[in-house]
Motif scaffolding. Structure first.
Motif, mmCIF file in Angstrom:
data_model
loop_
_atom_site.group_PDB
_atom_site.id
_atom_site.type_symbol
_atom_site.label_atom_id
_atom_site.label_comp_id
_atom_site.label_asym_id
_atom_site.label_seq_id
_atom_site.Cartn_x
_atom_site.Cartn_y
_atom_site.Cartn_z
ATOM 1 N N ILE A 225 0.656 -1.191 -0.044
ATOM 2 C CA ILE A 225 -0.085 0.061 0.123
ATOM 3 C C ILE A 225 0.884 1.243 0.035
ATOM 4 O O ILE A 225 0.557 2.250 -0.616
ATOM 5 C CB ILE A 225 -1.147 -0.020 1.206
ATOM 6 N N LEU A 226 1.835 1.024 0.796
ATOM 7 C CA LEU A 226 2.577 2.607 0.907
ATOM 8 C C LEU A 226 3.512 2.673 -0.460
ATOM 9 O O LEU A 226 3.550 3.813 -1.069
ATOM 10 C CB LEU A 226 3.754 2.172 2.011
ATOM 11 N N GLY A 227 4.020 1.473 -1.144
ATOM 12 C CA GLY A 227 4.380 1.483 -2.427
ATOM 13 C C GLY A 227 3.423 2.044 -3.542
ATOM 14 O O GLY A 227 4.005 2.831 -4.341
ATOM 15 N N LEU A 228 2.384 1.927 -3.424
ATOM 16 C CA LEU A 228 1.194 2.380 -4.298
ATOM 17 C C LEU A 228 1.328 3.803 -4.165
ATOM 18 O O LEU A 228 0.915 4.421 -5.180
ATOM 19 C CB LEU A 228 0.008 1.426 -4.178
ATOM 20 N N MET A 229 0.925 4.116 -2.932
ATOM 21 C CA MET A 229 0.816 5.566 -2.560
ATOM 22 C C MET A 229 2.084 6.441 -3.154
ATOM 23 O O MET A 229 1.882 7.534 -3.730
ATOM 24 C CB MET A 229 0.792 5.913 -0.719
ATOM 25 N N ILE A 230 3.469 6.030 -2.544
ATOM 26 C CA ILE A 230 4.471 6.874 -3.058
ATOM 27 C C ILE A 230 4.644 6.756 -4.798
ATOM 28 O O ILE A 230 5.074 7.753 -5.318
ATOM 29 C CB ILE A 230 5.591 6.350 -2.644
ATOM 30 N N CYS A 231 4.115 5.327 -5.405
ATOM 31 C CA CYS A 231 4.083 5.384 -6.831
ATOM 32 C C CYS A 231 3.245 6.573 -7.473
ATOM 33 O O CYS A 231 3.563 7.455 -8.237
ATOM 34 C CB CYS A 231 3.734 4.342 -7.342
ATOM 35 N N ILE A 232 2.160 6.882 -6.754
ATOM 36 C CA ILE A 232 1.040 7.837 -7.358
ATOM 37 C C ILE A 232 1.536 9.216 -7.221
ATOM 38 O O ILE A 232 1.490 10.257 -7.810
ATOM 39 C CB ILE A 232 -0.245 7.674 -6.597
ATOM 40 N N VAL A 233 2.191 9.572 -6.001
ATOM 41 C CA VAL A 233 2.727 10.719 -5.547
ATOM 42 C C VAL A 233 3.761 11.125 -6.450
ATOM 43 O O VAL A 233 3.847 12.215 -7.050
ATOM 44 C CB VAL A 233 3.076 10.770 -4.181
ATOM 45 N N GLN A 234 4.702 10.242 -6.645
ATOM 46 C CA GLN A 234 5.846 10.662 -7.684
ATOM 47 C C GLN A 234 5.406 10.834 -8.990
ATOM 48 O O GLN A 234 5.910 11.714 -9.735
ATOM 49 C CB GLN A 234 6.970 9.220 -7.559
ATOM 50 N N ALA A 236 2.528 11.886 -9.837
ATOM 51 C CA ALA A 236 1.782 13.167 -10.152
ATOM 52 C C ALA A 236 2.443 14.329 -9.803
ATOM 53 O O ALA A 236 2.478 15.332 -10.774
ATOM 54 C CB ALA A 236 0.686 13.104 -8.803
ATOM 55 N N VAL A 237 3.552 14.473 -8.921
ATOM 56 C CA VAL A 237 4.585 15.618 -8.647
ATOM 57 C C VAL A 237 5.374 15.714 -9.876
ATOM 58 O O VAL A 237 5.455 16.931 -10.346
ATOM 59 C CB VAL A 237 5.220 15.448 -7.479
ATOM 60 N N GLY A 238 5.685 14.620 -10.456
ATOM 61 C CA GLY A 238 6.335 14.805 -11.667
ATOM 62 C C GLY A 238 5.658 15.357 -12.910
ATOM 63 O O GLY A 238 6.280 16.154 -13.666
ATOM 64 N N ARG A 239 4.608 15.068 -12.917
ATOM 65 C CA ARG A 239 3.646 15.591 -14.002
ATOM 66 C C ARG A 239 3.250 16.989 -13.659
ATOM 67 O O ARG A 239 3.149 17.893 -14.553
ATOM 68 C CB ARG A 239 2.472 14.910 -14.396
ATOM 69 N N PHE A 240 3.186 17.327 -12.529
ATOM 70 C CA PHE A 240 2.836 18.499 -12.086
ATOM 71 C C PHE A 240 3.959 19.620 -12.395
ATOM 72 O O PHE A 240 3.938 20.874 -12.819
ATOM 73 C CB PHE A 240 2.555 18.814 -10.565
ATOM 74 N N ILE A 241 5.275 19.010 -12.119
ATOM 75 C CA ILE A 241 6.390 19.994 -12.530
ATOM 76 C C ILE A 241 6.742 20.024 -13.876
ATOM 77 O O ILE A 241 6.884 21.158 -14.608
ATOM 78 C CB ILE A 241 7.732 19.098 -11.765
ATOM 79 N N GLY A 242 6.191 19.083 -14.777
ATOM 80 C CA GLY A 242 6.533 19.141 -16.019
ATOM 81 C C GLY A 242 5.589 19.765 -16.992
ATOM 82 O O GLY A 242 6.089 20.430 -17.911
ATOM 83 N N HIS A 243 4.285 20.149 -16.328
ATOM 84 C CA HIS A 243 3.344 21.026 -17.148
ATOM 85 C C HIS A 243 3.714 22.446 -17.077
ATOM 86 O O HIS A 243 3.358 23.210 -18.003
ATOM 87 C CB HIS A 243 1.809 20.837 -16.608
ATOM 88 N N GLY A 252 6.933 13.203 -15.494
ATOM 89 C CA GLY A 252 6.260 12.234 -14.981
ATOM 90 C C GLY A 252 6.876 10.724 -14.928
ATOM 91 O O GLY A 252 6.952 10.260 -13.931
ATOM 92 N N GLN A 253 7.239 10.576 -15.939
ATOM 93 C CA GLN A 253 8.016 9.390 -16.084
ATOM 94 C C GLN A 253 9.275 9.204 -15.402
ATOM 95 O O GLN A 253 10.124 8.520 -14.681
ATOM 96 C CB GLN A 253 8.394 8.856 -17.519
ATOM 97 N N ALA A 254 10.152 10.660 -15.520
ATOM 98 C CA ALA A 254 11.385 10.796 -14.746
ATOM 99 C C ALA A 254 11.277 10.465 -13.131
ATOM 100 O O ALA A 254 12.152 9.928 -12.453
ATOM 101 C CB ALA A 254 11.995 12.159 -15.273
ATOM 102 N N LEU A 255 10.400 11.110 -12.579
ATOM 103 C CA LEU A 255 10.027 10.752 -11.077
ATOM 104 C C LEU A 255 9.464 9.678 -10.842
ATOM 105 O O LEU A 255 9.678 9.115 -9.580
ATOM 106 C CB LEU A 255 9.291 12.286 -10.456
#
Length: 303
Positions: A225-234, A236-243, A252-255
């Protein structure tokens, strides 16, 4: 991914196939690195080497990776966690500190992103990991038998074999073996299907590690579950930076997409071996995200 799970479970729990399973196990272990090598070689054959240079989003993705690592390190050191909680923190750290996956360029290209920018960031990410692992591991795992220069050289050696060699070969083929180069790039989605084969093997290995992990089901579920959460966060944050830089897919792929096979080796070697279940589960989560993104991209193109 489903095929990899199914084949492992079939061979593992069918007594009549036990001999065949013992025969094929070392073969799959041997051919997985070959598949990853070929994936990168074919991908690099399509790279414009003159466009490989750092760009702005590389810096910000790296900064956020460092912030995530710092948060986990501070929490682990100050909270003095119990043994099981420490395993959770170590598993979480491995899902963050490990470098960008070598196959991230393949997925990014499939999503219409910049192959050159992703390839450049893969090198940056591996260098960051090479610097941070020897610093972080002894702080959270007191028994970690690791020195800075030994780990740094070991990781750089792995990077050289996995990244530099296929890139050099691709450069030679592209500039001096034109007929072979044209034949390779003429095969549509070759690197994508090679990646699919490697993913099948990695998924089967992941299921094997989870099935044979000597711990409670509660801890396994917590790590997953923690792995799933950090996967989604990373992602999402990567895509947020990239936009902000018009490179949403790439950042998104990088992070989000990690070299989990490398993370499993690191955690098994230097940390509590159970922490390797974290990146093992992360393999499944990140490739589910990749599958959804590719499906959405194809759907958008058709429309």
């Amino acid at each position: 991914m489903g095929t990899g799970c199914l084949f492992y479970l079939l061979f593992a729990f069918t007594p009549q196939l036990e001999t065949a399973a013992d025969f094929f196990a070392p073969i799959f272990d041997a051919i997985l690195p070959m598949f990853m090598f070929l994936v990168l070689f074919v991908t690099f054959c399509k790279v414009d080497f003159h466009k490989m240079r750092p760009v702005a989003w590389h810096l910000w993705v790296s900064v956020f990776q460092l912030l995530f690592i710092g948060l986990i390190m501070v929490t682990t050191i100050t909270q003095h966690p119990s043994p099981n909680t420490l395993i959770l923190f170590e598993a979480l750290l491995m899902c963050i500190i490990c470098p960008c996956a070598t196959a991230a360029a393949v997925v990014t290209q499939k999503l219409g992103g910049s192959l050159e920018q992703m390839t450049t960031f893969t090198f940056i990410s591996n260098f960051i990991t090479a610097l941070l692992v020897p610093i972080c591991f002894p702080l959270i795992e007191k028994g970690a038998d690791i020195t800075f220069w030994a780990a740094f050289i070991k990781i750089l050696h792995e990077v050289f074999i996995v990244l530099i060699v296929p890139m050099l070969l691709a450069y030679i083929v592209k500039h001096y073996m034109h007929r072979l180069h044209k034949k390779i790039i003429s095969i549509k989605d070759l690197s994508y299907y090679l990646w699919g084969c490697s993913l099948m093997i990695v998924t089967g290995t992941t299921v094997k590690n989870i099935v044979h992990s000597n711990t409670t089901i509660t801890l396994l579920i917590a790590i997953a579950i923690l792995g799933l959460m950090i996967c989604i966060v990373q992602f999402a944050v990567g895509r947020f930076i990239g936009h902000y830089f018009n490179h949403t897919q790439e950042a998104g792929q990088a992070l989000g997409q990690k070299n989990t096979a490398f993370a499993i080796w690191l955690s098994s070697t230097y940390l509590n071996p159970l922490s390797s279940v974290g990146p093992g589960c992360y393999i499944l989560w990140q490739n589910i995200v990749n599958s959804v993104e590719i499906w959405q991209h194809r759907k958008t193109k058709k429309e």
